[in-house]
Motif scaffolding. Structure first.
Motif, PDB file in Angstrom:
ATOM      1  N   ASN A 209       0.832  -1.214   0.000  1.00  0.00           N
ATOM      2  CA  ASN A 209       0.000   0.000   0.000  1.00  0.00           C
ATOM      3  C   ASN A 209       0.863   1.261   0.000  1.00  0.00           C
ATOM      4  O   ASN A 209       0.585   2.229  -0.725  1.00  0.00           O
ATOM      5  CB  ASN A 209      -0.930   0.014   1.209  1.00  0.00           C
ATOM      6  CG  ASN A 209      -2.229  -0.730   0.965  1.00  0.00           C
ATOM      7  OD1 ASN A 209      -2.735  -0.773  -0.155  1.00  0.00           O
ATOM      8  ND2 ASN A 209      -2.775  -1.321   2.010  1.00  0.00           N
ATOM      9  N   LEU A 232      -4.460  -6.660  -3.279  1.00  0.00           N
ATOM     10  CA  LEU A 232      -5.730  -7.388  -3.345  1.00  0.00           C
ATOM     11  C   LEU A 232      -5.549  -8.873  -3.628  1.00  0.00           C
ATOM     12  O   LEU A 232      -6.459  -9.663  -3.398  1.00  0.00           O
ATOM     13  CB  LEU A 232      -6.634  -6.745  -4.402  1.00  0.00           C
ATOM     14  CG  LEU A 232      -7.038  -5.301  -4.080  1.00  0.00           C
ATOM     15  CD1 LEU A 232      -7.809  -4.681  -5.234  1.00  0.00           C
ATOM     16  CD2 LEU A 232      -7.861  -5.242  -2.807  1.00  0.00           C
ATOM     17  N   ASP A 235      -5.027  -9.697   0.083  1.00  0.00           N
ATOM     18  CA  ASP A 235      -6.140  -9.252   0.931  1.00  0.00           C
ATOM     19  C   ASP A 235      -7.239  -8.683   0.029  1.00  0.00           C
ATOM     20  O   ASP A 235      -7.282  -7.471  -0.215  1.00  0.00           O
ATOM     21  CB  ASP A 235      -5.652  -8.192   1.927  1.00  0.00           C
ATOM     22  CG  ASP A 235      -6.745  -7.762   2.898  1.00  0.00           C
ATOM     23  OD1 ASP A 235      -7.816  -8.408   2.910  1.00  0.00           O
ATOM     24  OD2 ASP A 235      -6.523  -6.785   3.649  1.00  0.00           O
ATOM     25  N   ASN A 237     -10.272  -7.911   0.361  1.00  0.00           N
ATOM     26  CA  ASN A 237     -11.217  -6.954   0.943  1.00  0.00           C
ATOM     27  C   ASN A 237     -10.522  -5.742   1.558  1.00  0.00           C
ATOM     28  O   ASN A 237     -11.118  -5.034   2.383  1.00  0.00           O
ATOM     29  CB  ASN A 237     -12.077  -7.638   2.007  1.00  0.00           C
ATOM     30  CG  ASN A 237     -12.921  -8.759   1.432  1.00  0.00           C
ATOM     31  OD1 ASN A 237     -13.478  -8.630   0.341  1.00  0.00           O
ATOM     32  ND2 ASN A 237     -13.017  -9.860   2.155  1.00  0.00           N
ATOM     33  N   ASN A 238      -9.283  -5.509   1.157  1.00  0.00           N
ATOM     34  CA  ASN A 238      -8.529  -4.397   1.731  1.00  0.00           C
ATOM     35  C   ASN A 238      -9.207  -3.065   1.412  1.00  0.00           C
ATOM     36  O   ASN A 238      -9.403  -2.699   0.239  1.00  0.00           O
ATOM     37  CB  ASN A 238      -7.094  -4.405   1.180  1.00  0.00           C
ATOM     38  CG  ASN A 238      -6.199  -3.444   1.935  1.00  0.00           C
ATOM     39  OD1 ASN A 238      -6.157  -2.261   1.647  1.00  0.00           O
ATOM     40  ND2 ASN A 238      -5.468  -3.961   2.908  1.00  0.00           N
ATOM     41  N   LYS A 239      -9.580  -2.319   2.458  1.00  0.00           N
ATOM     42  CA  LYS A 239     -10.350  -1.087   2.290  1.00  0.00           C
ATOM     43  C   LYS A 239      -9.515   0.069   1.763  1.00  0.00           C
ATOM     44  O   LYS A 239     -10.063   1.057   1.280  1.00  0.00           O
ATOM     45  CB  LYS A 239     -10.993  -0.689   3.621  1.00  0.00           C
ATOM     46  CG  LYS A 239     -12.032  -1.687   4.098  1.00  0.00           C
ATOM     47  CD  LYS A 239     -12.665  -1.243   5.399  1.00  0.00           C
ATOM     48  CE  LYS A 239     -13.718  -2.245   5.867  1.00  0.00           C
ATOM     49  NZ  LYS A 239     -14.342  -1.843   7.144  1.00  0.00           N
ATOM     50  N   VAL A 240      -8.186  -0.041   1.874  1.00  0.00           N
ATOM     51  CA  VAL A 240      -7.321   1.009   1.338  1.00  0.00           C
ATOM     52  C   VAL A 240      -7.109   0.814  -0.150  1.00  0.00           C
ATOM     53  O   VAL A 240      -7.180   1.749  -0.954  1.00  0.00           O
ATOM     54  CB  VAL A 240      -5.976   1.034   2.085  1.00  0.00           C
ATOM     55  CG1 VAL A 240      -5.022   2.041   1.459  1.00  0.00           C
ATOM     56  CG2 VAL A 240      -6.185   1.352   3.560  1.00  0.00           C
ATOM     57  N   ILE A 242      -8.831  -1.076  -2.483  1.00  0.00           N
ATOM     58  CA  ILE A 242      -9.958  -1.177  -3.425  1.00  0.00           C
ATOM     59  C   ILE A 242     -10.296   0.170  -4.071  1.00  0.00           C
ATOM     60  O   ILE A 242     -10.327   0.270  -5.305  1.00  0.00           O
ATOM     61  CB  ILE A 242     -11.190  -1.790  -2.720  1.00  0.00           C
ATOM     62  CG1 ILE A 242     -10.939  -3.269  -2.416  1.00  0.00           C
ATOM     63  CG2 ILE A 242     -12.430  -1.644  -3.593  1.00  0.00           C
ATOM     64  CD1 ILE A 242     -12.040  -3.929  -1.610  1.00  0.00           C
ATOM     65  N   PRO A 243     -10.551   1.241  -3.293  1.00  0.00           N
ATOM     66  CA  PRO A 243     -10.875   2.517  -3.957  1.00  0.00           C
ATOM     67  C   PRO A 243      -9.713   3.090  -4.748  1.00  0.00           C
ATOM     68  O   PRO A 243      -9.911   3.698  -5.805  1.00  0.00           O
ATOM     69  CB  PRO A 243     -11.268   3.435  -2.794  1.00  0.00           C
ATOM     70  CG  PRO A 243     -10.655   2.828  -1.590  1.00  0.00           C
ATOM     71  CD  PRO A 243     -10.631   1.365  -1.817  1.00  0.00           C
ATOM     72  N   ARG A 244      -8.485   2.892  -4.256  1.00  0.00           N
ATOM     73  CA  ARG A 244      -7.314   3.414  -4.978  1.00  0.00           C
ATOM     74  C   ARG A 244      -7.131   2.669  -6.295  1.00  0.00           C
ATOM     75  O   ARG A 244      -6.802   3.268  -7.321  1.00  0.00           O
ATOM     76  CB  ARG A 244      -6.070   3.282  -4.109  1.00  0.00           C
ATOM     77  CG  ARG A 244      -6.151   3.965  -2.769  1.00  0.00           C
ATOM     78  CD  ARG A 244      -6.173   5.475  -2.888  1.00  0.00           C
ATOM     79  NE  ARG A 244      -4.894   5.980  -3.302  1.00  0.00           N
ATOM     80  CZ  ARG A 244      -3.866   6.187  -2.482  1.00  0.00           C
ATOM     81  NH1 ARG A 244      -3.988   5.928  -1.184  1.00  0.00           N
ATOM     82  NH2 ARG A 244      -2.739   6.676  -2.935  1.00  0.00           N
ATOM     83  N   ASP A 246      -9.487   1.258  -8.102  1.00  0.00           N
ATOM     84  CA  ASP A 246     -10.544   1.680  -9.024  1.00  0.00           C
ATOM     85  C   ASP A 246     -10.250   3.058  -9.620  1.00  0.00           C
ATOM     86  O   ASP A 246     -10.459   3.292 -10.820  1.00  0.00           O
ATOM     87  CB  ASP A 246     -11.887   1.690  -8.303  1.00  0.00           C
ATOM     88  CG  ASP A 246     -12.313   0.300  -7.852  1.00  0.00           C
ATOM     89  OD1 ASP A 246     -11.801  -0.681  -8.425  1.00  0.00           O
ATOM     90  OD2 ASP A 246     -13.145   0.202  -6.933  1.00  0.00           O
TER      91      ASP A 246
END
Length: 265
Positions: A209, A232, A235, A237-240, A242-244, A246
């Protein structure tokens, strides 16, 4: 005797039903009917009827006004209660925010005090020459949290030089060193440390990350996208990441569609 009997009945009605506007109207209506029956006996019946009607109007008008006043008072009191409820809600909300703010301030003070004590103990060991690589790493991490980045870099480099433990644990030292360089504004050196960290520990999600974030700051969007996709893999389901990931997909696609201008010969 008949007149006395009627007056007795009227008194009983008033005492049983109470002195209300309807009862008064009924009372005066009875009087009016009684007076009309005696129209042939008394010469001043029109005047009496007029007086009865006038009395009825004088009594009923204040009662109607009193009912309007009562309704107005009820509406006013309801509005006051509603406004009081809103004020209490605002007060409770303000107290909640103050409580949360106070909690975080106290927590920060305690954390700062704990970091200061840890730094003091570790610095004493370093000065005495008894500090090993792990203690140097801990001191570097404390300095990083205290935002004293030059000192953090110094102790983390010393920890790497003296390291004799597992390479996967060493990856954490390189990651902390990379963060220190980034905070110091040394982007290239920070990227080098993150790259070393993920080589030593390929599943190190935090380092991936950080590497993706550093690539993005360098405007290397494709490399940043690859770094977050690596996150990903380990992990999903990594919340950091996923949006980055996309967002970077859109940026990479946008730059891919832009034609490259060649120099004119």
């Amino acid at each position: 005797m008949v007149g006395n009997g009627k007056r007795q009945i009227l008194r009983e009605e008033l005492s049983m039903e109470g002195l209300t506007s309807k009862n008064l109207q009924k009372f005066f209506e009875n009087l009016l009917v009684t007076g009309l029956i005696k129209v042939m006996k008394r010469p001043y019946v029109p005047v009496s009827a007029f007086l009865v009607g006038q009395s009825l109007w004088l009594i009923s008008t204040p009662m109607a006004q009193s009912r309007d006043i009562i309704k107005t008072n009820v509406v006013y009191e309801t509005g006051e209660l509603f406004e009081l409820g809103i004020q209490l809600s605002y007060l409770l909300l303000l107290l909640a925010f103050l409580g949360i703010g106070t909690f975080f301030v106290i927590r920060q003070v305690l954390v700062r005090r704990e970091l200061d004590l840890s730094a003091k103990e570790l610095q004493e060991q370093v000065r005495s020459g008894d500090a090993d690589a792990t203690e140097l790493f801990e001191l570097g991490a404390v300095m990083l949290r205290r935002k004293i980045y030059p000192a953090a870099i110094k102790y983390l480099v010393q920890a790497i030089e003296k390291w004799d433990g597992d390479d996967q644990d060493l990856a954490q030292v390189y990651n902390a060193l990379g963060v220190s360089y980034i905070r110091e504004g040394k982007l290239a050196k920070g990227i080098t440390q993150f790259e070393t960290a993920v080589k030593l520990q390929p599943g190190y999600v935090t380092a991936w990350n950080n590497l993706g974030d550093a690539y993005e700051k360098r405007k290397d969007f494709k490399a940043a996208l690859n770094a977050f996709e690596e996150v990903l893999l380990f992990d999903p389901n990594n919340k950091v990441a996923i949006p980055r990931r996309d967002t970077l997909k859109e940026q990479v696609k946008m730059y891919r569609d832009v034609p490259v201008k060649t120099k004119e010969r």
